[in-house]
Write a protein that holds these residues in place. Sequence first.
Motif, PDB file in Angstrom:
ATOM      1  N   ARG A   1       0.873  -1.183   0.000  1.00 26.57           N
ATOM      2  CA  ARG A   1       0.000   0.000   0.000  1.00 26.57           C
ATOM      3  C   ARG A   1       0.906   1.227   0.000  1.00 26.57           C
ATOM      4  O   ARG A   1       1.761   1.384   0.863  1.00 26.57           O
ATOM      5  N   ILE A   2       0.714   2.113  -0.968  1.00 24.62           N
ATOM      6  CA  ILE A   2       1.511   3.333  -1.074  1.00 24.62           C
ATOM      7  C   ILE A   2       0.987   4.332  -0.041  1.00 24.62           C
ATOM      8  O   ILE A   2      -0.210   4.633  -0.011  1.00 24.62           O
ATOM      9  N   THR A   3       1.864   4.834   0.803  1.00 25.64           N
ATOM     10  CA  THR A   3       1.446   5.768   1.854  1.00 25.64           C
ATOM     11  C   THR A   3       1.760   7.218   1.512  1.00 25.64           C
ATOM     12  O   THR A   3       0.971   8.098   1.843  1.00 25.64           O
ATOM     13  N   ALA A   4       2.902   7.473   0.863  1.00 23.87           N
ATOM     14  CA  ALA A   4       3.266   8.866   0.562  1.00 23.87           C
ATOM     15  C   ALA A   4       4.177   8.938  -0.650  1.00 23.87           C
ATOM     16  O   ALA A   4       4.942   8.023  -0.926  1.00 23.87           O
ATOM     17  N   ILE A   5       4.059  10.060  -1.357  1.00 26.53           N
ATOM     18  CA  ILE A   5       4.951  10.352  -2.478  1.00 26.53           C
ATOM     19  C   ILE A   5       5.752  11.585  -2.097  1.00 26.53           C
ATOM     20  O   ILE A   5       5.183  12.646  -1.831  1.00 26.53           O
ATOM     21  N   LEU A   6       7.075  11.434  -2.050  1.00 26.07           N
ATOM     22  CA  LEU A   6       7.951  12.529  -1.628  1.00 26.07           C
ATOM     23  C   LEU A   6       8.779  13.006  -2.811  1.00 26.07           C
ATOM     24  O   LEU A   6       9.373  12.204  -3.526  1.00 26.07           O
ATOM     25  N   SER A   7       8.779  14.297  -3.022  1.00 23.69           N
ATOM     26  CA  SER A   7       9.676  14.856  -4.041  1.00 23.69           C
ATOM     27  C   SER A   7      10.554  15.883  -3.339  1.00 23.69           C
ATOM     28  O   SER A   7      10.074  16.702  -2.568  1.00 23.69           O
ATOM     29  N   ASP A   8      11.828  15.803  -3.586  1.00 20.77           N
ATOM     30  CA  ASP A   8      12.817  16.656  -2.910  1.00 20.77           C
ATOM     31  C   ASP A   8      12.780  16.460  -1.403  1.00 20.77           C
ATOM     32  O   ASP A   8      13.004  17.407  -0.635  1.00 20.77           O
ATOM     33  N   GLY A   9      12.452  15.255  -0.960  1.00 23.16           N
ATOM     34  CA  GLY A   9      12.441  14.946   0.465  1.00 23.16           C
ATOM     35  C   GLY A   9      11.236  15.477   1.201  1.00 23.16           C
ATOM     36  O   GLY A   9      11.115  15.306   2.403  1.00 23.16           O
ATOM     37  N   LYS A  10      10.308  16.137   0.512  1.00 24.42           N
ATOM     38  CA  LYS A  10       9.118  16.700   1.151  1.00 24.42           C
ATOM     39  C   LYS A  10       7.881  16.018   0.592  1.00 24.42           C
ATOM     40  O   LYS A  10       7.817  15.702  -0.596  1.00 24.42           O
ATOM     41  N   GLU A  11       6.908  15.820   1.453  1.00 25.70           N
ATOM     42  CA  GLU A  11       5.658  15.214   0.994  1.00 25.70           C
ATOM     43  C   GLU A  11       4.873  16.244   0.195  1.00 25.70           C
ATOM     44  O   GLU A  11       4.759  17.398   0.587  1.00 25.70           O
ATOM     45  N   GLN A  12       4.358  15.814  -0.937  1.00 28.27           N
ATOM     46  CA  GLN A  12       3.584  16.710  -1.797  1.00 28.27           C
ATOM     47  C   GLN A  12       2.242  17.018  -1.149  1.00 28.27           C
ATOM     48  O   GLN A  12       1.624  16.156  -0.537  1.00 28.27           O
ATOM     49  N   PRO A  13       1.768  18.245  -1.290  1.00 22.87           N
ATOM     50  CA  PRO A  13       0.448  18.565  -0.751  1.00 22.87           C
ATOM     51  C   PRO A  13      -0.624  17.818  -1.516  1.00 22.87           C
ATOM     52  O   PRO A  13      -0.501  17.586  -2.717  1.00 22.87           O
ATOM     53  N   LYS A  14      -1.651  17.426  -0.810  1.00 19.33           N
ATOM     54  CA  LYS A  14      -2.748  16.688  -1.438  1.00 19.33           C
ATOM     55  C   LYS A  14      -3.846  17.639  -1.868  1.00 19.33           C
ATOM     56  O   LYS A  14      -5.021  17.313  -1.843  1.00 19.33           O
ATOM     57  N   SER A  15      -3.467  18.862  -2.252  1.00 15.44           N
ATOM     58  CA  SER A  15      -4.459  19.870  -2.604  1.00 15.44           C
ATOM     59  C   SER A  15      -5.251  19.472  -3.832  1.00 15.44           C
ATOM     60  O   SER A  15      -6.456  19.684  -3.897  1.00 15.44           O
ATOM     61  N   ALA A  16      -4.609  18.875  -4.814  1.00 14.73           N
ATOM     62  CA  ALA A  16      -5.327  18.480  -6.028  1.00 14.73           C
ATOM     63  C   ALA A  16      -6.356  17.409  -5.704  1.00 14.73           C
ATOM     64  O   ALA A  16      -7.491  17.454  -6.178  1.00 14.73           O
ATOM     65  N   LYS A  17      -5.976  16.462  -4.857  1.00 16.57           N
ATOM     66  CA  LYS A  17      -6.902  15.406  -4.467  1.00 16.57           C
ATOM     67  C   LYS A  17      -8.036  15.996  -3.634  1.00 16.57           C
ATOM     68  O   LYS A  17      -9.193  15.620  -3.791  1.00 16.57           O
ATOM     69  N   ALA A  18      -7.719  16.917  -2.749  1.00 12.19           N
ATOM     70  CA  ALA A  18      -8.739  17.543  -1.910  1.00 12.19           C
ATOM     71  C   ALA A  18      -9.721  18.342  -2.759  1.00 12.19           C
ATOM     72  O   ALA A  18     -10.924  18.350  -2.495  1.00 12.19           O
ATOM     73  N   LYS A  19      -9.230  19.024  -3.822  1.00 13.22           N
ATOM     74  CA  LYS A  19     -10.109  19.795  -4.696  1.00 13.22           C
ATOM     75  C   LYS A  19     -11.087  18.882  -5.419  1.00 13.22           C
ATOM     76  O   LYS A  19     -12.265  19.186  -5.541  1.00 13.22           O
ATOM     77  N   VAL A  20     -10.605  17.745  -5.900  1.00 13.82           N
ATOM     78  CA  VAL A  20     -11.469  16.799  -6.610  1.00 13.82           C
ATOM     79  C   VAL A  20     -12.537  16.259  -5.679  1.00 13.82           C
ATOM     80  O   VAL A  20     -13.712  16.159  -6.030  1.00 13.82           O
ATOM     81  N   GLU A  21     -12.157  15.899  -4.440  1.00 14.27           N
ATOM     82  CA  GLU A  21     -13.119  15.380  -3.473  1.00 14.27           C
ATOM     83  C   GLU A  21     -14.150  16.446  -3.105  1.00 14.27           C
ATOM     84  O   GLU A  21     -15.330  16.156  -2.953  1.00 14.27           O
ATOM     85  N   ALA A  22     -13.713  17.712  -2.958  1.00 14.49           N
ATOM     86  CA  ALA A  22     -14.634  18.788  -2.608  1.00 14.49           C
ATOM     87  C   ALA A  22     -15.655  18.993  -3.724  1.00 14.49           C
ATOM     88  O   ALA A  22     -16.847  19.193  -3.463  1.00 14.49           O
ATOM     89  N   LYS A  23     -15.197  18.944  -4.995  1.00 11.63           N
ATOM     90  CA  LYS A  23     -16.126  19.089  -6.115  1.00 11.63           C
ATOM     91  C   LYS A  23     -17.139  17.954  -6.129  1.00 11.63           C
ATOM     92  O   LYS A  23     -18.318  18.164  -6.381  1.00 11.63           O
ATOM     93  N   ALA A  24     -16.699  16.740  -5.848  1.00 12.45           N
ATOM     94  CA  ALA A  24     -17.594  15.584  -5.845  1.00 12.45           C
ATOM     95  C   ALA A  24     -18.639  15.717  -4.730  1.00 12.45           C
ATOM     96  O   ALA A  24     -19.808  15.384  -4.925  1.00 12.45           O
ATOM     97  N   GLU A  25     -18.223  16.205  -3.560  1.00 10.20           N
ATOM     98  CA  GLU A  25     -19.153  16.377  -2.445  1.00 10.20           C
ATOM     99  C   GLU A  25     -20.202  17.438  -2.763  1.00 10.20           C
ATOM    100  O   GLU A  25     -21.387  17.244  -2.500  1.00 10.20           O
TER     101      GLU A  25
END
Length: 190
Positions: free
Chosen positions: A96-120
């Motif tokens: 199970r993939i838990t996190a995607i890190l680029s440059d040692g920092k976890e990417q914000p899940k803003s894009a995923k949150a925007k999609v979920e907010a639109k669906a709600e």
Amino acid sequence: MFAVIKTGGKQYRVAADDVIEIDKIAGETGEAIAFGEVLAVGGEETVLGTPTVAGASVKGEVVEQGRKPTVIAFKKRRRKNSRRKRGHRQEFTLVRITAILSDGKEQPKSAKAKVEAKAETKSAADDAGAAKPSGESEPAAAAGAASSSEAEAAAPAEQASKARKPRAESKASGASAESGKNQASEDTSK
């Protein structure tokens, strides 16, 4: 947010909370693992590696270690009395993939949150617009649904009773068929 990782000689496109089946790697169930060979990281802006993205990694958790079903390798050389049968079960690891890190920092899940907010908001608007069916009251709609499900349940029972023949009839028809065969054979012998 997604990433393309390489493990076991294969490439996988993964996102957070994905469960993937990869070739067996060392690790116990529940243990955290990291994939260092990240070929691409995508999201708002896609970054391609040359050959890998510098500083990027993907973290995961081992869900299960297992073996796939048996694959039979059967070889036969005709007219030589030579046969060989071997079975093989490929080992795999479910991750199970838990996190995607680029440059040692976890990417914000803003894009995923925007999609979920639109669906709600869309589902809330649909619920408000379709509160009542066109002109029907709720008890009438529920009664209609109940009567249709009862009718569907009764139909297979009727078909099953029509399909069955009583034993006496089936034996009698079998006996008459045999006597017909005997008569036919007698006729041909004359």
